[in-house]
Design a protein around this motif. Structure first.
Motif, PDB file in Angstrom:
ATOM      1  N   PHE A  21       0.845  -1.180   0.000  1.00 16.64           N
ATOM      2  CA  PHE A  21       0.000   0.000   0.000  1.00 16.64           C
ATOM      3  C   PHE A  21       0.883   1.233   0.000  1.00 16.64           C
ATOM      4  O   PHE A  21       1.786   1.362   0.820  1.00 16.64           O
ATOM      5  N   ILE A  22       0.622   2.124  -0.952  1.00 17.48           N
ATOM      6  CA  ILE A  22       1.324   3.408  -1.014  1.00 17.48           C
ATOM      7  C   ILE A  22       0.251   4.489  -0.948  1.00 17.48           C
ATOM      8  O   ILE A  22      -0.638   4.522  -1.805  1.00 17.48           O
ATOM      9  N   PRO A  23       0.289   5.352   0.047  1.00 16.86           N
ATOM     10  CA  PRO A  23      -0.720   6.412   0.145  1.00 16.86           C
ATOM     11  C   PRO A  23      -0.756   7.258  -1.128  1.00 16.86           C
ATOM     12  O   PRO A  23       0.291   7.639  -1.666  1.00 16.86           O
ATOM     13  N   ALA A  24      -1.963   7.521  -1.624  1.00 17.93           N
ATOM     14  CA  ALA A  24      -2.127   8.261  -2.877  1.00 17.93           C
ATOM     15  C   ALA A  24      -1.460   9.629  -2.848  1.00 17.93           C
ATOM     16  O   ALA A  24      -0.949  10.094  -3.859  1.00 17.93           O
ATOM     17  N   ASN A  25      -1.433  10.265  -1.682  1.00 18.66           N
ATOM     18  CA  ASN A  25      -0.864  11.615  -1.624  1.00 18.66           C
ATOM     19  C   ASN A  25       0.664  11.618  -1.732  1.00 18.66           C
ATOM     20  O   ASN A  25       1.278  12.669  -1.772  1.00 18.66           O
ATOM     21  N   THR A  26       1.294  10.433  -1.768  1.00 21.93           N
ATOM     22  CA  THR A  26       2.756  10.370  -1.931  1.00 21.93           C
ATOM     23  C   THR A  26       3.155  10.075  -3.372  1.00 21.93           C
ATOM     24  O   THR A  26       4.336  10.088  -3.688  1.00 21.93           O
ATOM     25  N   VAL A  27       2.165   9.834  -4.242  1.00 21.96           N
ATOM     26  CA  VAL A  27       2.431   9.525  -5.643  1.00 21.96           C
ATOM     27  C   VAL A  27       2.012  10.731  -6.481  1.00 21.96           C
ATOM     28  O   VAL A  27       0.892  11.220  -6.350  1.00 21.96           O
ATOM     29  N   PRO A  28       2.903  11.220  -7.367  1.00 22.10           N
ATOM     30  CA  PRO A  28       2.546  12.358  -8.200  1.00 22.10           C
ATOM     31  C   PRO A  28       1.284  12.083  -9.037  1.00 22.10           C
ATOM     32  O   PRO A  28       1.062  10.952  -9.483  1.00 22.10           O
ATOM     33  N   LEU A  29       0.479  13.108  -9.248  1.00 18.57           N
ATOM     34  CA  LEU A  29      -0.765  12.979 -10.006  1.00 18.57           C
ATOM     35  C   LEU A  29      -0.510  12.382 -11.387  1.00 18.57           C
ATOM     36  O   LEU A  29      -1.269  11.542 -11.866  1.00 18.57           O
ATOM     37  N   ARG A  30       0.569  12.788 -12.047  1.00 16.05           N
ATOM     38  CA  ARG A  30       0.903  12.279 -13.382  1.00 16.05           C
ATOM     39  C   ARG A  30       1.044  10.757 -13.363  1.00 16.05           C
ATOM     40  O   ARG A  30       0.569  10.061 -14.239  1.00 16.05           O
TER      41      ARG A  30
END
Length: 97
Positions: A21-30
């Motif tokens: 699990f990787i929190p969405a806010n740590t992954v760039p929108l692109r």
């Protein structure tokens, strides 16, 4: 060899391709919108069994992946442990090791 390839379900976590699990806010929108969407279980096609010199069986499969925004697609080849796949339909013959 399977000709044509047989449909299978691939456990992508067991295959070592998806999981965690990787929190969405740590992954760039692109990346969230254009990156490959890998699910825990995905439809695939088995092309062959490969018997390794240590006695293990591995499945040669391909899985079609799409980007999260559905703008790009690719068929990726994988070699996975026998336990990472299950037939997608009932067969009357036993093709598995």
């Amino acid at each position: 060899m399977f000709d044509p390839p047989r449909p299978v379900w691939v456990d992508m976590v067991a295959a070592g391709v998806a999981g965690g699990f990787i929190p969405a806010n740590t992954v760039p929108l692109r990346v969230r919108t254009a990156g490959a969407r890998l699910e825990q279980r995905m439809q695939g096609w088995q092309h062959a069994w490969l018997n390794c010199s240590d006695g293990r069986w591995v499945a040669v499969v391909s899985v079609r992946v799409s980007s999260a925004n559905e703008q790009s697609h690719a068929s990726i080849p994988l070699t996975v442990a026998a336990g990472a796949i299950r037939p997608a339909e009932q067969s009357t013959t036993k093709d598995e090791p």
